[in-house]
Motif scaffolding. Sequence first.
Motif, PDB file in Angstrom:
ATOM      1  N   PRO A  46       2.987  -4.743   2.463  1.00 27.48           N
ATOM      2  CA  PRO A  46       2.680  -4.172   1.199  1.00 27.48           C
ATOM      3  C   PRO A  46       1.963  -2.874   1.160  1.00 27.48           C
ATOM      4  O   PRO A  46       2.268  -1.719   0.414  1.00 27.48           O
ATOM      5  CB  PRO A  46       1.915  -5.194   0.218  1.00 27.48           C
ATOM      6  N   GLY A  48       4.301   0.252   0.954  1.00 23.68           N
ATOM      7  CA  GLY A  48       5.074   0.435  -0.121  1.00 23.68           C
ATOM      8  C   GLY A  48       4.581   1.689  -1.026  1.00 23.68           C
ATOM      9  O   GLY A  48       3.619   2.360  -0.650  1.00 23.68           O
ATOM     10  N   LEU A  49       5.435   2.272  -1.968  1.00 22.13           N
ATOM     11  CA  LEU A  49       5.110   3.395  -2.689  1.00 22.13           C
ATOM     12  C   LEU A  49       3.575   2.908  -3.635  1.00 22.13           C
ATOM     13  O   LEU A  49       3.213   3.860  -4.203  1.00 22.13           O
ATOM     14  CB  LEU A  49       6.243   3.594  -3.530  1.00 22.13           C
ATOM     15  N   GLN A  50       3.616   1.750  -3.841  1.00 28.69           N
ATOM     16  CA  GLN A  50       2.394   1.549  -4.862  1.00 28.69           C
ATOM     17  C   GLN A  50       0.962   1.687  -4.194  1.00 28.69           C
ATOM     18  O   GLN A  50       0.032   1.823  -4.637  1.00 28.69           O
ATOM     19  CB  GLN A  50       2.508  -0.036  -5.039  1.00 28.69           C
ATOM     20  N   THR A  79       0.696   3.666  -0.784  1.00 24.02           N
ATOM     21  CA  THR A  79       0.546   4.629   0.200  1.00 24.02           C
ATOM     22  C   THR A  79       1.413   5.948  -0.242  1.00 24.02           C
ATOM     23  O   THR A  79       2.258   5.703  -0.815  1.00 24.02           O
ATOM     24  CB  THR A  79       1.127   4.422   1.496  1.00 24.02           C
ATOM     25  N   PHE A  80       0.507   6.993  -0.197  1.00 23.09           N
ATOM     26  CA  PHE A  80       1.303   8.305  -0.754  1.00 23.09           C
ATOM     27  C   PHE A  80       2.473   8.741   0.147  1.00 23.09           C
ATOM     28  O   PHE A  80       2.233   8.840   1.482  1.00 23.09           O
ATOM     29  CB  PHE A  80       0.433   9.435  -0.745  1.00 23.09           C
ATOM     30  N   TYR A  81       3.437   9.001  -0.079  1.00 24.29           N
ATOM     31  CA  TYR A  81       4.580   9.526   0.468  1.00 24.29           C
ATOM     32  C   TYR A  81       4.920  10.938   0.037  1.00 24.29           C
ATOM     33  O   TYR A  81       4.579  11.456  -1.182  1.00 24.29           O
ATOM     34  CB  TYR A  81       5.952   8.755   0.309  1.00 24.29           C
ATOM     35  N   LEU A 123       0.890  10.538   3.498  1.00 19.95           N
ATOM     36  CA  LEU A 123      -0.453  10.846   3.863  1.00 19.95           C
ATOM     37  C   LEU A 123      -1.097   9.727   4.575  1.00 19.95           C
ATOM     38  O   LEU A 123      -1.037   8.800   4.009  1.00 19.95           O
ATOM     39  CB  LEU A 123      -1.160  11.219   2.471  1.00 19.95           C
ATOM     40  N   TYR A 145      -5.900   8.826   2.818  1.00 20.39           N
ATOM     41  CA  TYR A 145      -5.396   8.831   1.526  1.00 20.39           C
ATOM     42  C   TYR A 145      -4.921   7.426   0.985  1.00 20.39           C
ATOM     43  O   TYR A 145      -4.241   6.761   1.779  1.00 20.39           O
ATOM     44  CB  TYR A 145      -4.360   9.632   1.076  1.00 20.39           C
ATOM     45  N   ARG A 186      -3.522   4.978  -2.625  1.00 21.23           N
ATOM     46  CA  ARG A 186      -3.155   5.192  -3.927  1.00 21.23           C
ATOM     47  C   ARG A 186      -4.069   4.574  -5.030  1.00 21.23           C
ATOM     48  O   ARG A 186      -3.754   3.436  -5.436  1.00 21.23           O
ATOM     49  CB  ARG A 186      -1.666   4.801  -4.403  1.00 21.23           C
ATOM     50  N   ASP A 187      -5.201   4.972  -5.062  1.00 21.99           N
ATOM     51  CA  ASP A 187      -6.292   4.557  -5.836  1.00 21.99           C
ATOM     52  C   ASP A 187      -6.535   5.457  -6.704  1.00 21.99           C
ATOM     53  O   ASP A 187      -6.843   6.549  -6.731  1.00 21.99           O
ATOM     54  CB  ASP A 187      -7.477   4.023  -5.169  1.00 21.99           C
ATOM     55  N   ARG A 191       7.869  -8.040  -5.372  1.00 25.23           N
ATOM     56  CA  ARG A 191       7.171  -6.873  -5.592  1.00 25.23           C
ATOM     57  C   ARG A 191       8.258  -6.024  -6.542  1.00 25.23           C
ATOM     58  O   ARG A 191       7.856  -5.457  -7.558  1.00 25.23           O
ATOM     59  CB  ARG A 191       7.131  -6.050  -4.279  1.00 25.23           C
ATOM     60  N   LEU A 242       3.989  15.383  -3.345  1.00 24.92           N
ATOM     61  CA  LEU A 242       4.156  13.971  -3.126  1.00 24.92           C
ATOM     62  C   LEU A 242       5.192  13.325  -3.901  1.00 24.92           C
ATOM     63  O   LEU A 242       5.577  13.985  -4.935  1.00 24.92           O
ATOM     64  CB  LEU A 242       2.898  13.330  -3.768  1.00 24.92           C
ATOM     65  N   ILE A 243       5.760  12.055  -3.300  1.00 22.14           N
ATOM     66  CA  ILE A 243       6.799  11.539  -3.951  1.00 22.14           C
ATOM     67  C   ILE A 243       6.268  10.652  -5.143  1.00 22.14           C
ATOM     68  O   ILE A 243       6.836  10.466  -6.045  1.00 22.14           O
ATOM     69  CB  ILE A 243       7.552  10.890  -2.980  1.00 22.14           C
ATOM     70  N   ASN A 244       5.286  10.153  -4.974  1.00 25.05           N
ATOM     71  CA  ASN A 244       4.435   8.906  -5.761  1.00 25.05           C
ATOM     72  C   ASN A 244       3.321   9.563  -6.085  1.00 25.05           C
ATOM     73  O   ASN A 244       2.055   8.617  -5.599  1.00 25.05           O
ATOM     74  CB  ASN A 244       4.646   7.726  -5.202  1.00 25.05           C
ATOM     75  N   MET A 268      -0.341   9.744  -8.183  1.00 24.10           N
ATOM     76  CA  MET A 268      -0.937   9.000  -9.183  1.00 24.10           C
ATOM     77  C   MET A 268      -0.870   9.821 -10.535  1.00 24.10           C
ATOM     78  O   MET A 268      -0.623   9.097 -11.571  1.00 24.10           O
ATOM     79  CB  MET A 268      -2.521   8.921  -8.872  1.00 24.10           C
ATOM     80  N   MET A 317      -0.312  19.140  -2.376  1.00 24.87           N
ATOM     81  CA  MET A 317      -1.298  19.273  -1.460  1.00 24.87           C
ATOM     82  C   MET A 317      -2.000  20.556  -1.740  1.00 24.87           C
ATOM     83  O   MET A 317      -1.054  21.470  -1.702  1.00 24.87           O
ATOM     84  CB  MET A 317      -0.919  18.728  -0.008  1.00 24.87           C
TER      85      MET A 317
END
Lengths: 353, 820
Positions: A153, A156-158, A160-162, A181, A209, A211-212, B370, B554-556, B558, B565
């Motif tokens: 997990p 996943g994109l949830q 980790t920043f890609y 990142l 980094y 994703r929080d 998921r 960033l692709i994803n 928040m 960046m």
Amino acid sequence: MSLVTDIEEQQSAVLARIALSGSTAELEELRIAVLGKKGSLTGLLRGMGQVPPEERALVGRLVNELRDVVEAALGLRHEELASAELEARISAEALDVTLPARARPLGTQHLISRLTEEIVEVFRGIGYRVVSGTEIETDYYNFTALNSPPDHPSRGLQDTFYVVDRSGAVAAITGESDVVLRSQTSGVQVHTMEDSELPIYILAPGRVYRRDVADPTHLPQFTQIEGLVVDRGITFGDLKGTLEYFCQQVFGSERKTRFRPHFFPFTEPSAEVDVSCGICGGVGCRSCGGTGWLEILGCGMVDPNVYGFVGINPELYSGFAFGLGVERIACLKYNVPDLRMLLEGDMRFLRQF
Amino acid sequence: MKVSVKWLKTLVDVPADLREFSQRLDLTGTAVEGVEVIGAALEGIVVGQILTRDPHPDADTLWITTVDVGEHNLDADGKPTSLQIVCGAQNFVAGDKVPVALVGAILPDGTPIKKAKLRGIESRGMNCSARELGLGADHAGLLILNTNAPVGVPIAEHLDLSDSIIDLEITPNRPDCMSMLGVAREVATIYDTSYSIGRTVPDPPVGEPVDSLVRVTIDDAALCPRYTARVIRGVKVGPSPDWLVERVTAAGARSINNVVDVTNYIMFELGQPLHAFDLATLTKDAEGRAHIVVRACAEAERFTTLDKVERTLDADVTAIVDGNAAGGAGTTIALAGVMGGLDSEVTEQTCDILLESATFSSAHTSRTSRKLHLFSEASARYERGVDAATCDAFSARAAALMAEVAGGVVCEGVVDGYPELIILPKLNFRTERFRDFVGAAIPEDEIRAILTRLGCTVDLPQVTPPSFRPDLSREIDLYEEVLRVWGMDRVASTLPGGRERIGEATREQQRSALISRTLRGCGLNETMTYSLVSPSDSVLVAMPFEEHQQAVELINPMNSEQSVMRRSILPGLLRSVAYNQSRGVENIHLFETGAVYFAAEGRKLPKERQMLAGVLAGSWNEAGWNTASTPLDFFDGKGVVENLLRELNIPKQRFKALDSNAAPWLQPGRAAEVFSGSKLLGWLGEVHPRVCAALEAVAPVVAFELDLKALLGSAEQARPYRDVPLYPAVTLDVALVVNEQVSAERLVQVITSAGGSLLAAVQVFDVYRDAERIGADRKSVALTLSYRAPDRTLTSDEIEKLHQKVLNKLVGATGGELRS
């Protein structure tokens, strides 16, 4: 004998004026009036030519005596007056020493860099080098080579920043990019094992980094310090000894540590390390959730699979790795109530440290 | 994983001190995340005995009772006396013992018990039903207790209702601990004791052979290593018995009905997820058999899950298919390991159950749950891995239990799809190497005993792990197990004694530390800002030499505020300036060192450049009794940069006016590039008022940003010695009126070059403008020149001659005129 009388009169007059002079400035005027080029005494000496020869010796002696007496009296009086004037000046110049100083205050070091430096110094003292890596990393170095399963997990994109991959390559993992990142400084381990001669004793601090959403206990970016040792004959006892030493240096020699077995993909065996609560001393209180312990880092013996990725023979070498969050330690050490304060640049916060 | 201590105690000895127990679990690798005590909610509810039962004078269905509650009700003399309680139940007689909620008690549903009058009759408490105590659904009447129930004892104590629920963190490598059985085994291992499977289930009545009712086809053993099917016929779906409700509730589930509760119970007890299909809903073939097929879903297939949500699937999802449906093409009836379908759900009318007990690929299950945001107790177990070896045995226990609680017969045998038998690995355990690895002399018999307790077959050096420990696949995994059970705390602490290492800071690291110290010495405070910025921030500033580089996207992200960046530290620092200013802090002196990031077309990994940036706003200090507060401007920033360059020993410093096109974020005319010789180090200037406004900062803000690598690369190591002057210098002042365009740097250059080696120093001490007296666009610059020879006192003739030469050159080169 009018000249002699004259001298004697002058002497008493001058001495009286010396005694009456009230300041060094007044005294100096008097000195010039008497002994200066146009002074009265100087005039007497100049007038010696008119003195009859038979009286010259006597008058000369008297005038010289007079000068000596006057000079001595002037000197004495000057000393008195100067001393009194100095006293007066000193007392006039007395300060309220509690008034604020005049200085440009020194700047302060950020809590995170201060702690990072402190930790780095502890490990330098036991022979570690400091290395750094890039914050943008491929999926391979951040996960794969650290034995992270492809479907974990955390990849996943949830979590980790890609970032957009501009190389034109089709990424395997997420379908969009295999550039991340870094979510941990552990990737530096892999680079170091690939690039360095053995043995390896390194520390890698850096920004990571996740994703929080930023809130009092989470930040999307924070600071991790990764440690790695690979050498012949490294034992689990060495890992324990090293981290116990670290904890005592950073938290104080009275603090205890404990190792709780845990699971990380890149170490086996793995453990989480707790340090005894500094507030209750290990009895259990609100700040340690009643357990008496505070979790501070994760560690373990390097998993043989990781050695496999970098071509180190696990039959010959063993080693350990550990990773700790500097922000977490900052909160524990300094009771910072909200992690976001670390990134706001509030002068009132920064200047506390 | 929620573990009921009461339940666990039926399987294994658990220490009475739960704190000690939790610590032991913590120290052997099963972290305890919390302990919750239940049963406390029944405080104030005690065993009572009904002494009298009289009809209510004004209500047909109410009774007036007197109830003995022992010491809980005392008369004026302090002697126990009975309570009068008005009661609406019908199922009791005088002499019955029932739960009594005393005045002041609060029922589990939150109802407070108060003194009341019911149709004019006083009632001081409440006789309770099972449901009112939160114990199952029975609301038919009072809960009649055993005749030997001791009056006055708390009901939770009497019914053994109190329990502690321990919440365990099960690490991903421990699928075996996702059950009560597994936790009991773990507890037995760490305490070196025995455990049992617990509650016995009576043998069920046996029906026709199951293979006459069901067949199973597995398309791909990689998706589904094993699928077993059993059939239970003639069940009566209804409420579960109390013990079953209690256990599934303790495990964190909700009681649904006896059939579903049994599937959940077995999952919690043994770790085997089960699914019950209503056999009647499945299509039968010519021989009357249902056909279960396990296969990959079709792309874009649509399916409605139990929760009544229609979902779109893809080929990565594994489906359980009714193979006879749709003319033999099959229809999906469940998502393997994740959730069942609405159409084959067990209902009140269900009579025959097809019981699935299977293992599915953990990777597929994990991705599916998921992707669909469907996380269940079953998917949590499949994600970690379910033991194929025990599918059948656990299903047999489930079927028997179903027959016990829901009636019916269990069809004979099992339909077992098990295409590839799983073979357990034989591992090597080299005792000596293990000891060297741990650094502790753990005796071989202890190693053997621990491995055996863990369920391994041990014949050192050969060890075969049990089927429920798929994580034990290498020698090192066994080391970990022995170490954690033996005790990490027992390993003596040592420090590595390697010879070939030196704890050194590289020159760059030393200089980086020097930079931080110097800036702090200049009064700047170190800070940290976000590397993630908004796209609009990222276009505000771009170093002149990076203008063609793109921001890293960033692709994803928040949120859009943090979606690229940073390409400069400045916007982050300006936000901090604004943050301070908006809170009334006006004197702001900040610096940050950190990376900036640049992407470029065709490049996978962006470029990272370490930068050093600072901002100054307000004044250095508040006005004090002995200090003025001077507003900060360009020259304060320049002073900081000069100090830094001096401290780093960077030669040939130059500040060159920066064109406003090249640095639009800076105020034109107050911007400079910083050079060492011809090497660009960065920029310095006052931030453009429009940029300040965009980031809500109040101008003026002085800022600088320098390239750390360029700084460190330009720093010279050696500082050569020069003789301290022995002879006095002669100083002469010059005032020169020149055009505005003539820079101070130019004047100094001319003077230095004309003055030669005897010119020791030149310093600007005044700049003066007055359109009327010296003309528009002109300025008067006053300088002090110091002349000195290293080896003698200069004569006035010499100085006069040299100074005159300097003045002539100055006038000639700058077109200025001397003022007297």
